[in-house]
Design an enzyme around this catalytic site. Structure first.
Site, PDB file in Angstrom:
ATOM      1  N   LYS A 103       0.827  -1.202   0.000  1.00  0.00           N
ATOM      2  CA  LYS A 103       0.000   0.000   0.000  1.00  0.00           C
ATOM      3  C   LYS A 103       0.864   1.255   0.000  1.00  0.00           C
ATOM      4  CE  LYS A 103      -3.757  -0.477   2.435  1.00  0.00           C
ATOM      5  NZ  LYS A 103      -4.379  -0.730   3.744  1.00  0.00           N
ATOM      6  N   ARG A 153      -3.195   3.162   8.512  1.00  0.00           N
ATOM      7  CA  ARG A 153      -3.511   2.054   7.613  1.00  0.00           C
ATOM      8  C   ARG A 153      -2.368   1.054   7.578  1.00  0.00           C
ATOM      9  NH1 ARG A 153      -4.606   4.824   1.948  1.00  0.00           N
ATOM     10  NH2 ARG A 153      -5.809   2.898   1.620  1.00  0.00           N
ATOM     11  N   GLY A 201      -8.477  -7.319   3.912  1.00  0.00           N
ATOM     12  CA  GLY A 201      -9.226  -7.471   5.151  1.00  0.00           C
ATOM     13  C   GLY A 201      -8.442  -8.031   6.314  1.00  0.00           C
ATOM     14  N   MET A 258      -5.694  -6.725   7.882  1.00  0.00           N
ATOM     15  CA  MET A 258      -5.264  -5.728   8.856  1.00  0.00           C
ATOM     16  C   MET A 258      -6.265  -4.592   8.850  1.00  0.00           C
ATOM     17  SD  MET A 258      -2.211  -6.772   9.777  1.00  0.00           S
ATOM     18  CE  MET A 258      -1.115  -8.003   9.105  1.00  0.00           C
ATOM     19  N   ARG A 303      -3.523  -1.369  -6.422  1.00  0.00           N
ATOM     20  CA  ARG A 303      -2.742  -2.599  -6.335  1.00  0.00           C
ATOM     21  C   ARG A 303      -3.130  -3.487  -7.510  1.00  0.00           C
ATOM     22  NH1 ARG A 303      -5.905  -4.473  -0.973  1.00  0.00           N
ATOM     23  NH2 ARG A 303      -7.956  -4.510  -1.895  1.00  0.00           N
ATOM     24  N   HIS A 361     -16.314  -8.183   0.975  1.00  0.00           N
ATOM     25  CA  HIS A 361     -15.268  -9.052   1.511  1.00  0.00           C
ATOM     26  C   HIS A 361     -15.395 -10.462   0.951  1.00  0.00           C
ATOM     27  CE1 HIS A 361     -13.608 -11.846   4.563  1.00  0.00           C
ATOM     28  NE2 HIS A 361     -12.614 -10.968   4.566  1.00  0.00           N
ATOM     29  N   SER A 403      11.789 -43.721 -12.947  1.00  0.00           N
ATOM     30  CA  SER A 403      10.655 -42.856 -12.653  1.00  0.00           C
ATOM     31  C   SER A 403      10.578 -42.752 -11.139  1.00  0.00           C
ATOM     32  CB  SER A 403       9.376 -43.464 -13.224  1.00  0.00           C
ATOM     33  OG  SER A 403       8.290 -42.636 -12.867  1.00  0.00           O
ATOM     34  N   CYS A 421       6.524 -39.758 -11.139  1.00  0.00           N
ATOM     35  CA  CYS A 421       5.118 -40.139 -11.286  1.00  0.00           C
ATOM     36  C   CYS A 421       4.368 -40.086  -9.964  1.00  0.00           C
ATOM     37  CB  CYS A 421       5.006 -41.528 -11.900  1.00  0.00           C
ATOM     38  SG  CYS A 421       5.721 -42.809 -10.872  1.00  0.00           S
ATOM     39  N   TYR A 461      10.643 -35.480 -17.701  1.00  0.00           N
ATOM     40  CA  TYR A 461       9.209 -35.214 -17.668  1.00  0.00           C
ATOM     41  C   TYR A 461       8.652 -35.357 -16.258  1.00  0.00           C
ATOM     42  CZ  TYR A 461       8.485 -40.268 -17.275  1.00  0.00           C
ATOM     43  OH  TYR A 461       8.490 -41.552 -16.833  1.00  0.00           O
TER      44      TYR A 461
HETATM   45  P1  ADP Z   1      -7.706  -2.160   3.531  1.00  0.00           P
HETATM   46  O1  ADP Z   1      -6.297  -2.580   3.558  1.00  0.00           O
HETATM   47  O2  ADP Z   1      -8.589  -2.993   4.372  1.00  0.00           O
HETATM   48  O3  ADP Z   1      -8.207  -1.927   2.155  1.00  0.00           O
HETATM   49  P2  ADP Z   1      -7.319   0.659   3.769  1.00  0.00           P
HETATM   50  O4  ADP Z   1      -6.152   1.129   4.528  1.00  0.00           O
HETATM   51  O5  ADP Z   1      -7.222   0.694   2.311  1.00  0.00           O
HETATM   52  O6  ADP Z   1      -7.754  -0.759   4.288  1.00  0.00           O
HETATM   53  O7  ADP Z   1      -8.526   1.540   4.229  1.00  0.00           O
HETATM   54  C1  ADP Z   1      -9.820   1.230   3.882  1.00  0.00           C
HETATM   55  C2  ADP Z   1     -10.542   2.414   3.353  1.00  0.00           C
HETATM   56  O8  ADP Z   1     -10.496   3.479   4.248  1.00  0.00           O
HETATM   57  C3  ADP Z   1      -9.950   2.989   2.091  1.00  0.00           C
HETATM   58  O9  ADP Z   1     -10.382   2.312   0.962  1.00  0.00           O
HETATM   59  C4  ADP Z   1     -10.516   4.375   2.101  1.00  0.00           C
HETATM   60  O10 ADP Z   1     -11.813   4.378   1.575  1.00  0.00           O
HETATM   61  C5  ADP Z   1     -10.548   4.695   3.555  1.00  0.00           C
HETATM   62  N1  ADP Z   1      -9.392   5.533   3.900  1.00  0.00           N
HETATM   63  C6  ADP Z   1      -8.186   5.149   4.295  1.00  0.00           C
HETATM   64  N2  ADP Z   1      -7.380   6.206   4.482  1.00  0.00           N
HETATM   65  C7  ADP Z   1      -8.117   7.289   4.169  1.00  0.00           C
HETATM   66  C8  ADP Z   1      -7.858   8.680   4.141  1.00  0.00           C
HETATM   67  N3  ADP Z   1      -6.674   9.188   4.462  1.00  0.00           N
HETATM   68  N4  ADP Z   1      -8.853   9.494   3.770  1.00  0.00           N
HETATM   69  C9  ADP Z   1     -10.057   8.985   3.448  1.00  0.00           C
HETATM   70  N5  ADP Z   1     -10.375   7.702   3.444  1.00  0.00           N
HETATM   71  C10 ADP Z   1      -9.409   6.848   3.807  1.00  0.00           C
HETATM   72 MG    MG Z   2      -7.797  -0.675   0.897  1.00  0.00          MG
HETATM   73 MG    MG Z   3     -10.191  -3.556   5.551  1.00  0.00          MG
END
Ligand code: ADP
Ligand code: MG
Ligand code: MG
Length: 875
Positions: A23, A93, A102, A104, A337, A455, A764, A831, A851
């Protein structure tokens, strides 16, 4: 010099994933290429690892660097964290090296407290907004950082909505929020025994620690285990200034893929919500709108977004998964990503991008994971079965495939049922990261809520698991363990079927059909064939299996197990007659009865394989596997054979062994009963001659002697094969190209491979037995202790699934070298079950095997894996 643990976004780039996490590195890269990314900084994975080294403490050195970068961020934004008038708010984040959806948790709106919330309200002239942010912050912080169960907060929110008769969160007023916030703080106090922290810097440090801590939570570990991600990489933490999607109707938040992640179609695909924040879209709180509708809602933003999406895809040269937020008509990018996709989409995107000249064929091949192909080879529901049935409900086709199973409503229940081999469908209102274990264990996933980027959908696609999401027609009661659709109720244990390609949900278990290898898939595999150097054969015992394997691209049979031919009803009696015969004469007579059947079998197989080589393994299993052990069955058999019960019972008891795996089996059977192999050889060579002479097929039989551990075993039995072959071929005027070789599956054979190779024309590697015997782990009994070994990381992976390279692999490499010393052109293959497993295939490539041989359905996987191995190990 001091180690640098913190980087501003403008100091990083996409190559720095190892320390900035995926990220962070991509936020930096987006900033670099001029996209609108809110400012921030990243605390490295090294800092996370240091946190664990320091006994779960953030060292003063790291703290100082963090505060230093916070100061810089404050300068850049002109705001101060926790300021009463114009507070800087940030998100905290997590961001691991490999994206872990999902896994972290993120905390938004950090920096708010009883005072700064007023500042935010005044500044934005929007009290409702400010209090909404504050309550979200307490809730997220309470959940993620303080680890207070989420439902406690949800209950307050839902309670307030109910009390006021609201449908939607957006109806909540400032007064409602004030009340909710009071209750939230009460929850914190009573759960934790202290007040919700008001000092923003303390909030930030606690949040950072929580992210570091979450690296080792259970669900993160489960995900890493499932995806082969090492546990010692650590996670980075991103601190980013907030932008707000919840500032009214010109604001919003969304997620999008630059192409369709289910089908691979080259069309922007995504969802957004107006006036919402963060994960509202993903959490399925309201049903999101399709990304196209943004065109009408906010046309300028939409146009800008399209440009950004195109720019990102051409910059990364791959499909991107993007998160964005719009604050009062201004677009901000919050994440990009490489998009997770179904196997179907992976193949299409890769092939399309080659056609567009964006990537090379080799890059395209590497874009598709061999194990993913499994999905494309999975059966679909048979059109016939579908004709006679109508769906009970329809949801979103979130992840393709067809799945049937018994419904269960809790992740733990699915996991438990799975241990007893019960096929399950996990049914939930929506899934959350806590459900990961059940999702792994289920055949398919059905949710009542959430969109294509929920999710459940994202995780299922990543796993290649069939998923129908957002099936709003069903009502799920997880506590009472049932779901209802219309008048009908489905209780725990009832069968349903899911079609992940259409989103249809059916009652009962539906019949499935096979799939064909065509179109983009066939094209991609043809590229794999151009590049790979490893041959791909199949393990097939019947003409039908052989035919399927050839269609999937098999270049020969690496293992044809002759004993499988013994079990069919009309033969087993004669097999038993042979095994239980009292004299050699009786045995020869029984064998004579079996001969025509065996000959037919081989004719069938040779016909299916044409001029491709066919390795036939002579009888291998211990004889007791062919005889009955229940009393009444023994009585019946005695009657059928015209023997007394006592005699048959005596003979059968005599066959029982304490340790059959190391007992009277393989070539040891023929050392004592050579007439068995003799009959098999007659069948093979008569069949071969018939095919060559009468059908014009240039058959290439390869006779394989199993379980050889000593040269003398091999020479004796090779002599027997040659004698039969010479005699049968000698009676005709044609020549037949055949080989005699051995399996290397007893460790001693690997040790004396140079001696054996003097006589054997091919090896084999029977890695199932070789693994059992090298490790001294019985495959049938290892279930009692192997799971613990895996948990304790004694082995990273089940050695029966992927070759134990340091141990068994060493024996293989050694045997190859020794074999080549005495027979430079010796043919080498594998095999065992490992022959279809990508990591083991790469090992075989490196070991210089000719093979690999695997089950028919794994042939396409092996073709691609062999191409990967060739590309990755280019000299
Ligand atoms: P995940 O790894 O679970 O996707 P993120 O760190 O991407 O978590 O955060 C999830 C959501 O939170 C992001 O998609 C965004 O919508 C919101 N978010 C995160 N940081 C910011 C920020 N600085 N300003 C506004 N929204 C944010
Ligand atoms: Mg995200
Ligand atoms: Mg999340």
């Amino acid at each position: 010099m001091m180690k640098k643990y913190v980087f501003a976004f403008e100091e990083g780039n996409k190559e720095m994933k190892a320390s900035l996490g995926g990220k962070g590195a991509n936020l930096a890269e987006m900033k670099k290429i001029g996209l609108p990314v809110p400012d921030g900084f990243t605390i490295t994975t090294e800092a996370c690892n240091q946190y664990y080294v320091d006994g779960k403490k953030i060292s003063d050195e790291i703290k100082t660097q963090i505060l230093d970068y916070l100061l810089k961020l404050e300068e850049k934004t002109g705001k101060k964290l926790g300021d009463y008038n114009d507070p800087l708010l940030v998100s905290v984040r997590s961001g691991a090296v490999f994206s872990m959806p999902g896994m972290m948790d993120t905390v938004l709106n950090l920096g708010l407290n009883d005072q700064s919330v007023e500042g935010l309200a005044k500044l934005t002239d929007n009290q409702r907004f400010a209090y909404d942010c504050y309550r979200r912050f307490i809730q997220m912080f309470g959940d993620v950082v303080l680890e207070i169960p989420k439902y406690k907060f949800d209950r307050v929110l839902d309670g307030q909505k109910e009390k006021q008769g609201y449908e939607l969160d957006t109806q909540l007023t400032v007064e409602d929020f004030t009340h909710i916030i009071k209750e939230y703080k009460q929850i914190v106090k009573s759960e934790k025994g202290f007040d919700f922290p008001m000092d923003p810097k303390e909030q930030m440090m606690l949040a950072i620690e929580a992210v570091f801590g979450s690296w080792n939570n259970d669900r993160a570990r489960v995900y890493r285990n499932y995806n082969d991600i090492p546990h010692d990489l650590g996670t980075a933490v991103n601190i980013q200034s907030m932008v707000f999607g919840n500032m009214g109707n010109t604001s919003g938040t969304g997620v999008a893929f630059t192409r369709n992640p289910s089908t691979g179609e080259n069309l922007l695909f995504g969802e957004f919500l107006i006036n919402a924040q963060g994960e509202d879209v993903v959490a399925g709180i309201r049903t999101p709108q399709k990304i196209d509708e943004l065109k009408d809602a906010l046309p300028e933003v939409y146009e800008q977004f399209i440009n950004v999406a195109n720019k990102l895809e051409s910059h990364y040269k791959d499909m991107q998964d993007i998160e964005f937020t719009v604050e009062r008509s201004k677009l901000y990018m919050l994440q990009t990503r490489t998009g997770k996709r179904t196997a179907f989409a992976a193949v299409k995107v890769a092939v399309d991008m080659v056609a567009d000249g964006v990537i090379t064929k080799e890059e395209a091949l590497l874009r598709v994971q061999p194990s993913q192909l499994d999905q494309l080879l999975h059966p679909m529901f048979s059109p016939d079965a579908l004709k006679d049935t109508t769906p009970i409900a329809k949801g979103l086709p979130a992840s393709p495939g067809a799945a049937s199973g018994r419904v269960y409503f809790h992740s733990e229940d699915v996991a438990r049922q799975k241990e007893n081999n019960v096929e399950c469908i996990l049914v939930r209102t929506e899934t959350s990261p806590e459900d990961i274990e059940g999702m792994v264990a289920a055949n398919g996933i059905l949710t009542a809520r959430g969109g294509m980027t929920s999710h459940a959908a994202v995780v299922a696609r990543g796993m290649g698991k069939c998923c129908v999401a957002g099936c709003s027609e069903i009502f799920v009661d997880e506590d009472e363990k049932y779901f209802r659709v219309g008048e009908e109720t489905f209780k725990e244990g009832d069968w349903i079927s899911l079609d992940g390609n259409t989103g249809a949900v059916y009652k009962d278990k539906l019949k499935t059909v096979e799939v064909a290898l065509t179109g983009d898939f066939a094209l991609l595999l043809s590229w794999a064939d151009e590049i790979r150097t490893l041959g791909i054969r199949t393990n097939a015992d019947t003409p039908n299996d052989a035919g399927i394997a050839v269609k999937f691209g098999a270049e020969g049979i690496g293992l044809c197990r002759t004993e499988h031919m013994f079990f069919s009803e009309e033969r087993i009696l004669n097999v038993r007659r042979m095994i239980l015969s009292g004299t050699l004469q009786e045995r020869l007579e029984a064998l004579k009865l079996l001969l025509p059947y065996q000959k037919e079998d081989f004719i069938g197989i040779f016909k299916a394989m044409g001029d491709k080589p066919v390795t036939v393994r002579l009888l291998d299993p211990p004889l007791h596997e062919f005889v009955p052990h229940k009393d009444e069955e023994i009585r019946e058999l005695a009657k059928d054979l015209g023997q007394t019960y006592e005699f048959v019972k005596y003979k059968i008891d005599n066959l029982l062994e304490t340790n059959p795996m190391l007992g009277h089996r393989g070539c040891r059977l023929a050392m004592t009963y050579p007439e068995i192999y003799e009959m098999q050889c007659i069948a093979i060579f008569e069949a071969a001659i018939h095919c060559k002479k009468d059908l014009g097929i240039d058959v290439k039989p390869e006779i394989m002697i199993p379980l050889v551990g000593h040269l003398k075993e091999f020479t004796e039995l090779k002599g027997l094969v040659k004698k039969v072959a010479d005699q049968i071929i000698g009676e005709t005027d044609i020549t037949l190209d055949y080989k005699v070789g051995t399996m290397i599956e007893v460790p001693r054979a690997a040790l004396i491979a140079d001696e054996i190779a003097k006589e054997a024309e091919f090896f084999s590697f029977g890695t199932n037995d070789l693994t059992q015997m090298t490790l001294g782990f019985s495959r049938d009994d290892s279930g009692k202790f192997l799971p613990e070994y895996l948990k304790k990381n004694v082995f990273d992976k089940d050695p029966f699934e992927t070759i134990d390279q340091n141990g068994v692999g060493k024996l293989i490499t050694m045997a190859c070298d020794l074999g080549k010393q005495t027979r430079p052109d010796i043919k080498l293959g594998i095999c065992g079950e490992h022959g279809g497993e990508p990591k083991s295939i790469e090992f075989c490539h490196k070991a210089g095997l000719n093979y690999v041989s695997c089950s028919p359905y794994r042939v396409p996987i092996a073709r691609l894996a062999a191409a990967h191995a060739a590309i990755k190990n280019k000299r």
